[in-house]
Design an enzyme around this catalytic site. Structure first.
Site, mmCIF file in Angstrom:
data_model
loop_
_atom_site.group_PDB
_atom_site.id
_atom_site.type_symbol
_atom_site.label_atom_id
_atom_site.label_comp_id
_atom_site.label_asym_id
_atom_site.label_seq_id
_atom_site.Cartn_x
_atom_site.Cartn_y
_atom_site.Cartn_z
ATOM 1 N N LYS A 158 0.856 -1.178 0.000
ATOM 2 C CA LYS A 158 0.000 0.000 0.000
ATOM 3 C C LYS A 158 0.897 1.235 0.000
ATOM 4 O O LYS A 158 2.040 1.210 0.450
ATOM 5 C CB LYS A 158 -0.953 0.028 1.189
ATOM 6 C CG LYS A 158 -0.342 0.114 2.570
ATOM 7 C CD LYS A 158 0.167 1.450 3.050
ATOM 8 C CE LYS A 158 -0.854 2.546 2.906
ATOM 9 N NZ LYS A 158 -0.237 3.858 3.402
ATOM 10 N N ASN A 160 -4.055 15.842 -0.647
ATOM 11 C CA ASN A 160 -3.260 16.089 0.554
ATOM 12 C C ASN A 160 -3.812 17.247 1.375
ATOM 13 O O ASN A 160 -3.663 17.264 2.605
ATOM 14 C CB ASN A 160 -1.804 16.334 0.164
ATOM 15 C CG ASN A 160 -1.096 15.023 -0.125
ATOM 16 O OD1 ASN A 160 -0.729 14.302 0.786
ATOM 17 N ND2 ASN A 160 -0.939 14.701 -1.398
ATOM 18 N N THR A 191 6.864 5.749 1.468
ATOM 19 C CA THR A 191 5.857 5.622 2.525
ATOM 20 C C THR A 191 4.927 4.501 2.167
ATOM 21 O O THR A 191 3.965 4.679 1.449
ATOM 22 C CB THR A 191 5.061 6.899 2.741
ATOM 23 O OG1 THR A 191 4.153 6.657 3.799
ATOM 24 C CG2 THR A 191 4.278 7.332 1.577
#
Length: 408
Positions: free
Chosen positions: A182, A403, A193
């Protein structure tokens, strides 16, 4: 919009003998979604991992590192989404330890045999009571064929699950490799990340598996970038159960090289799927630097191009403002670079040669390549014989929106 991201059909996702998976709704951040995953491993499964180099390593990362270093037989993984349990100090560490203790009690194991993972919002306390309360439901759900469900359960801003599964013949025995990952934003090497879990029913000696895991990470998850940010929770785990009967003790075993290559290919596919599903991405870009003197030099230049907001926005607009690529190469930090020896290609179009615009280059040719969903950028430095590659994407309006609204 994911870019040419292949999701295998359910009947093409092979269970890995020795691993069972369950998911549940814990309500970590949002109700009505499965956000808790457990993986149960047979005894004697070898487990190895590599983790973020961010100094603000999340509490579960610290606990994972300690438990792997302790040398006990790892028997279970527990993963929550919605909360990263990072920037949470001593209370965050206690929450990770409490999670391990609760799952260990349920399985009659030691807490050091559990690896915890978290992903989501940073600097918020983990609602560990909700997590622990959902563990019985996750354990009641365990099945060997729940990889597809797990791939969905570990998603955050991902729009698609990332799954890879294959089988290969290894010395006359069929061996299975299946994995999930993921990640969509805060993607940068060391590591991206992301969470990545790769499993095989081949057996590998623990020390051999740890060395291989680091090698594989460098060729896959450490070769992707979206926005240049390194997260606090990045983790990549390989599990080798040995349930196929294949057991490899050294790199000299003739079965080791094909298995290592297959695992590397699987990890690279999972890593590329993260970029293909990056936040707001519309273009998948391969940055290949050739004729470098060493790997460090090649990666400096590849990442300078891949991280440049000016390059990424030009690709989003399909605008062949390719001087931005030359500028990125120039500030990459290769101080003795002789630009008069440099050649730049965009797909099959030669854009620059001998440090300047190729006399045969036409802007409409560059625009034709930039309009495609997958683009190859090749840079030849004329300095050596080393080639390395980084995978990235463009920046769109949606990246900013996603974001800006991440915690909404």
């Amino acid at each position: 919009m994911a870019i040419n991201l292949h999701i295998p059909a359910r009947d093409a996702i092979f269970p890995v003998a020795g691993i069972r998976i369950g998911t549940a709704e814990a309500g970590i951040r949002k109700a009505g979604r499965r956000d808790l995953t457990v993986l149960l491993l047979d005894a004697d499964t070898s487990v190895a991992g590599v983790f973020t180099r961010n100094r603000f390593r999340a509490a579960p990362v610290q606990v994972c590192e300690a438990h792997l270093a302790g040398g006990q037989n790892i028997r279970a993984l527990v993963i929550n989404t919605g909360n990263a349990n990072a920037g949470t100090g001593a209370s965050g560490l206690q929450a990770s330890h409490d999670t391990c203790q609760a799952l260990a009690d349920a399985l009659q194991l030691q807490p050091q045999q559990i690896l915890p993972f978290s992903t989501g919002v940073i600097l918020e306390p983990l609602p560990v009571d909700r997590l622990i309360a959902a563990l019985p439901a996750a354990l009641a759900d365990v099945q060997p064929d729940h990889w597809f469900e797990a791939a969905h359960s570990i998603m955050t801003t991902d729009t698609q699950p990332k799954i890879h599964s294959q089988q290969l013949d290894l010395g006359g025995t069929t061996v299975t490799i299946t994995g999930i990952s993921k990640g969509a934003g805060m993607i940068r090497p060391n590591m991206a990340t992301m969470l990545g879990y790769l499993a095989t029913d081949a057996g590998l000696a623990p020390a051999l598996l740890q060395a291989l895991t680091r090698q594989i990470a460098d060729q896959s998850f450490n070769r992707i970038t979206v926005d240049g940010d390194t997260s606090t929770n990045d983790s990549f785990i390989i599990m080798a159960t040995g349930a196929s009967g294949v057991r490899i003790e050294s790199a000299q075993d003739p079965r080791y090289a094909p298995l290592a290559q297959a695992l590397t290919d699987a990890a690279r596919d999972l890593a590329q799927k993260i970029v293909r599903d990056a936040e707001g991405a519309t273009k998948f870009m391969t940055i290949q630097v050739e004729q470098a003197t060493n790997t460090q030099e090649a990666l400096k230049i590849a990442y300078a191009i891949a991280h440049s907001p000016l390059v990424k926005t030009a690709f989003y607009a399909s605008d062949p403002n390719l001087g931005r690529i030359l500028a990125a190469i120039g500030y990459a930090g290769v101080d003795d670079l002789d630009v008069s020896r440099l050649t730049l290609w965009l797909g099959d179009v030669q854009v620059a040669t001998q440090g300047g615009r190729d006399p045969n280059y036409r802007e409409e040719d560059g625009q034709r390549i930039m309009a495609q969903p997958e683009i190859l950028v090749r840079v030849a430095l004329g300095r050596g014989d080393v080639t390395d590659t980084v995978y990235t994407c463009d920046f769109s309006h949606d990246y900013v929106s996603i974001n800006a609204d991440y915690r909404s």
